[in-house]
Design an enzyme around this catalytic site. Structure first.
Site, PDB file in Angstrom:
ATOM      1  N   HIS A  66     -17.569   7.556 -56.536  1.00 36.51           N
ATOM      2  CA  HIS A  66     -18.076   7.445 -55.164  1.00 36.51           C
ATOM      3  C   HIS A  66     -18.019   5.973 -54.765  1.00 36.51           C
ATOM      4  CE1 HIS A  66     -19.579  11.619 -55.222  1.00 36.51           C
ATOM      5  NE2 HIS A  66     -19.793  11.365 -56.503  1.00 36.51           N
ATOM      6  N   LEU A  67     -17.106   5.648 -53.846  1.00 34.06           N
ATOM      7  CA  LEU A  67     -16.979   4.249 -53.426  1.00 34.06           C
ATOM      8  C   LEU A  67     -17.832   3.955 -52.190  1.00 34.06           C
ATOM      9  CD1 LEU A  67     -13.151   3.642 -54.013  1.00 34.06           C
ATOM     10  CD2 LEU A  67     -15.060   3.108 -55.534  1.00 34.06           C
ATOM     11  N   ARG A  68     -18.396   5.002 -51.599  1.00 31.28           N
ATOM     12  CA  ARG A  68     -19.410   4.875 -50.531  1.00 31.28           C
ATOM     13  C   ARG A  68     -18.923   4.313 -49.202  1.00 31.28           C
ATOM     14  NH1 ARG A  68     -22.469   8.494 -52.985  1.00 31.28           N
ATOM     15  NH2 ARG A  68     -23.808   7.702 -54.643  1.00 31.28           N
ATOM     16  N   ASP A 156     -17.508  17.563 -53.452  1.00 40.57           N
ATOM     17  CA  ASP A 156     -18.411  16.998 -54.458  1.00 40.57           C
ATOM     18  C   ASP A 156     -19.709  16.439 -53.876  1.00 40.57           C
ATOM     19  OD1 ASP A 156     -19.124  16.268 -57.132  1.00 40.57           O
ATOM     20  OD2 ASP A 156     -18.878  14.205 -56.471  1.00 40.57           O
ATOM     21  N   HIS A 236     -17.661  17.288 -63.787  1.00 34.11           N
ATOM     22  CA  HIS A 236     -18.811  16.875 -64.616  1.00 34.11           C
ATOM     23  C   HIS A 236     -19.566  18.019 -65.307  1.00 34.11           C
ATOM     24  CE1 HIS A 236     -20.581  17.785 -60.778  1.00 34.11           C
ATOM     25  NE2 HIS A 236     -20.476  16.581 -60.274  1.00 34.11           N
ATOM     26  N   ASP A 336     -18.115   9.727 -62.638  1.00 35.32           N
ATOM     27  CA  ASP A 336     -18.995  10.117 -61.533  1.00 35.32           C
ATOM     28  C   ASP A 336     -19.812   8.904 -61.089  1.00 35.32           C
ATOM     29  OD1 ASP A 336     -20.311  11.501 -59.565  1.00 35.32           O
ATOM     30  OD2 ASP A 336     -21.518  12.745 -60.905  1.00 35.32           O
ATOM     31  N   HIS A 340     -26.413   3.648 -56.029  1.00 32.13           N
ATOM     32  CA  HIS A 340     -27.494   3.771 -55.045  1.00 32.13           C
ATOM     33  C   HIS A 340     -28.277   2.462 -55.018  1.00 32.13           C
ATOM     34  CE1 HIS A 340     -27.057   8.041 -54.278  1.00 32.13           C
ATOM     35  NE2 HIS A 340     -27.036   8.291 -55.577  1.00 32.13           N
TER      36      HIS A 340
HETATM   37 ZN   LIG Z   1     -20.783  16.004 -58.271  1.00 27.97          ZN
END
Ligand SMILES: [Zn+2]
Length: 462
Positions: A66-68, A156, A236, A336, A340
């Site tokens: 997740h590169l956001r 996801d 995952h 994954d 945050h």
């Molecule tokens: Zn996930």
């Protein structure tokens, strides 16, 4: 462009079944020669990197991150996320579509391509959403996402609950020759669970997320892959039942695959009761702890850096995931990586968001749990980070063949070092492995012939 000669390393390229001490010559961003042929091809002005005693392998690929960006750049950006990936030894990352806005249209795909081309330290590949706004109600425009360049589709962070809709998604994906990656979570079973449902959730008074909540959707995906002929990749995996279902389905030739993350094959739910409980109950299951004498890290109970989705499960689940990786049931290792902000994680366990950072600890944890524990050879481990994800997503990556892109990772499998959240390149600090002594470290990351990360003191340059 300059030439670069890596000399004296142990070159492991599982795609070509190559494992020998050899020189590697890079020219114009491509692999130009390997082994004895390098001498004849090396120009006089080539830069040399002495990598004796180190492993040289195809650049690692992390197909779940997740590169956001866009929309959540307080947590991470494409620039900081790919910098963290480079430090972790990754030359390619695949970003998930749960950004703001979601990657459910070609405009967002183009935006990410542009930012990544300008600011990305490593290659960025993009997944599109299965459904509009990842809401699970209406299909996203899968054909135009494919045209825009996505390498797979996934919702996801969420999971399509409507089986008929998922079936249609698979049929479209098959038409457009796109793999579907699925975050397996049955909402009615999981409800508002925050950790694995079992002994520790009861002892800690936290709501449980039962293993069946994952297994149910793995079973659904197997049935729909069989019905449609589309390839489903289960993301995952964390539970025994999921590994068993996958193993059985693969034997029957169902087009299905799976991935596992280091936290699921290293930690257990006992960690949420604090470090004392974890080391006493399940810490002995970690390679090097405590027999090898590696220093034990400490943390309090209810530490939200141990909250992720799917959750940490029991030692038996951890063992099943390790076995699945060992016998080939689980094809791929990924992080994954889910950054945050501090203020989001520094709340009661119930209220914290799910997810942890992963790029910079991933390789070491995989080496510890699979190679140093003698479950997999180095070549077997590297395969799960290179040729396996490249094959699934049909990327022209994951090999050191002559003329392939010169994406290369150099690492020391035996080096011990202390993982320190504050020293990471990621914008966020939410790793549960802060303070852990890890074994195995990236020394250099090379993307298309360019060094994007070098652990300076370690490599003698001529
Ligand atoms: Zn996930």
């Amino acid at each position: 462009m300059n030439s670069l000669l890596l000399t004296g390393g142990r070159v492991i390229d599982p795609a070509n079944r190559f494992d020998a001490v050899a020189d590697v010559l890079v020219r114009d961003g491509k692999i130009a020669a390997i082994g004895p042929q390098t001498a004849a091809h090396t120009p006089g002005d080539a830069e040399t990197m002495d990598v004796r005693g180190l492993i040289v392998c195809p650049g690692l690929i992390d197909l779940h991150a997740h590169l956001r960006e866009p929309g959540q750049t307080a947590k991470e950006t494409i620039a900081t996320g790919t910098a963290a990936a480079a430090r972790g030894g990754f030359t390619s990352v695949v970003c998930m579509p749960n950004t703001t806005p979601a990657i459910d249209n070609s405009g967002t795909v183009a935006l990410i391509h542009d930012i990544a081309a300008e600011q990305g330290a490593v290659n960025v590949f993009i997944t599109g959403a299965i459904t509009k706004n990842i809401a699970g109600e209406e299909l996203a425009p899968i054909g135009s996402l494919k045209k825009a360049g996505v390498v797979a589709i996934s919702d996801d962070g969420h999971c399509v609950q409507n089986n008929e809709l998922m079936r249609r998604a698979l049929e479209y994906a098959r038409m457009f020759d796109l793999p579907v990656m699925d975050h397996c979570q049955d909402y009615s079973l999981v409800s508002d669970g925050v950790m694995h449902e079992g002994y520790w959730s009861t002892a800690l008074g936290l709501r449980g997320w039962p293993a069946a909540g994952e297994e149910m959707i793995v079973a659904r995906n197997i049935l729909l892959a069989q019905t449609t002929g589309a390839h489903v990749h289960c993301q995952h995996l964390s539970a025994i039942g999921s590994v068993q279902l996958l193993r059985e389905a693969k034997k029957r030739g169902v087009p299905i695959s799976g991935e596992a993350c280091p936290h699921h094959f290293t930690l257990t739910d006992a960690a949420i009761a604090g470090s004392d409980k974890f080391w006493e109950a399940d810490g002995k299951g970690i390679s090097g702890f405590p027999a090898g004498g590696l220093a034990r890290s400490t943390w309090p109970a209810y530490d939200t850096n141990f909250k992720m989705n799917p959750p940490l499960r029991t030692a038996r689940d951890r063992e099943a995931v390790l076995k699945g990786l060992e016998d080939g049931t689980i094809d791929i290792i990924c992080s994954d990586h889910a950054p945050h902000c501090d203020y989001e994680k520094e709340v009661e366990f119930d209220y914290a968001p799910f997810g942890i950072t992963g790029f910079e600890s991933e390789l070491a944890l995989a080496l510890m749990q699979l190679y140093h524990s003698k479950r997999l050879s180095l070549s077997g481990l590297i395969e799960k980070f290179t040729v396996a994800p490249a094959r699934l997503l049909r990327l022209k990556k994951g090999t050191l063949s002559v003329d392939a892109d010169a994406d290369i990772t150099v690492f020391d499998p035996d080096r011990e070092w202390q993982f320190d959240n504050s020293a990471c390149a990621s914008k966020s600090l939410n790793s549960p492995f802060d303070g852990w002594t890890l074994k195995g470290q990236t020394i250099a990351t090379i993307v298309k012939g360019r060094k994007v990360w070098v652990k300076q003191a370690e490599v003698a340059r001529v």
